[in-house]
Design an enzyme around this catalytic site. Structure first.
Site, short mmCIF file in Angstrom:
data_model
loop_
_atom_site.label_atom_id
_atom_site.label_comp_id
_atom_site.label_asym_id
_atom_site.label_seq_id
_atom_site.Cartn_x
_atom_site.Cartn_y
_atom_site.Cartn_z
N ASP A 1 53.84 19.88 20.89
CA ASP A 1 54.10 19.62 22.31
C ASP A 1 55.59 19.69 22.64
O ASP A 1 55.97 19.54 23.80
CB ASP A 1 53.51 18.27 22.74
CG ASP A 1 54.07 17.10 21.96
OD1 ASP A 1 54.28 17.23 20.74
OD2 ASP A 1 54.29 16.03 22.55
N HIS B 1 56.86 19.11 16.65
CA HIS B 1 55.48 18.88 17.04
C HIS B 1 55.10 19.91 18.09
O HIS B 1 55.95 20.36 18.86
CB HIS B 1 55.28 17.45 17.57
CG HIS B 1 55.01 16.47 16.49
ND1 HIS B 1 55.24 15.13 16.65
CD2 HIS B 1 54.52 16.62 15.23
CE1 HIS B 1 54.90 14.50 15.54
NE2 HIS B 1 54.47 15.38 14.67
N HIS C 1 62.33 18.06 17.52
CA HIS C 1 61.45 18.09 16.36
C HIS C 1 60.37 19.15 16.62
O HIS C 1 60.34 19.74 17.69
CB HIS C 1 60.84 16.72 16.06
CG HIS C 1 59.92 16.19 17.10
ND1 HIS C 1 60.35 15.81 18.37
CD2 HIS C 1 58.58 15.97 17.09
CE1 HIS C 1 59.31 15.37 19.06
NE2 HIS C 1 58.22 15.46 18.31
#
Length: 174
Positions: free
Chosen positions: A83, A81, A79
């Protein structure tokens, strides 16, 4: 945070099972706990890197060191994000490996929301659909569509070992 960061050394390649190694990024926080875990799949002539993490030079160096002389066949993101995916582009530039995995995040409207945690620069070379696979020397990774944490979330399953990389869907510490 209630943990001792020295007990979680960053930049080291830890073998988790014969086909999977882990490199911990140096980005501990209340959202990442000890730091983002990047995984290297394979033990033959090529590897896949799953969730390359934040674009921290020392972390990218550690991923390259973990791969060694093998070729990176795919840089895969569960995904987008910040991080999990921002190191994909600099790792791709450095190694020539394609970015393969989840789709870029598309927001459906211009209404109020908090977009700061998303990597708006993520641009995959190939988006995997549910059930689609990518293979290398002794490994096959299957995409499992799992929207929920984010609308573009994928889990990635190694067919030969049964390991499944869940991105942030399963976080034992939270």
């Amino acid at each position: 945070m209630d943990f001792d960061p020295s007990k979680f050394p960053t930049g080291l390649c830890e073998q988790m099972e014969p086909l999977v190694a882990r490199v911990l990024a140096g980005n501990p926080s209340p959202y990442t706990y000890t730091g983002t875990q990047t995984y290297v799949v394979g033990n033959g002539s090529d590897r896949a890197v799953i969730d390359p993490g934040p674009a921290i030079d020392a972390h990218i160096d550690a991923i390259v060191a973990a791969v060694g002389d093998a070729k990176i066949r795919a840089i895969m993101c569960t995904h987008t994000h910040r991080d999990h995916s921002p190191a994909a582009a600099p790792l791709s530039e450095r190694t020539g490996a394609p970015i393969i995995g989840c789709a870029p995040l598309v927001l459906a409207d211009d209404g109020p929301r908090a977009d700061e945690s998303f990597d708006k620069y993520y641009k995959p070379d190939r988006v995997l659909a549910d059930g689609e696979t990518i293979s290398g020397d002794g490994w096959t990774i299957e995409a499992v569509a799992t929207p929920g944490h984010t609308s573009n979330h994928l889990c990635l399953a190694v067919q030969e070992s049964g390991a499944m990389f869940t991105g942030d869907h399963v976080m034992a510490w939270s």
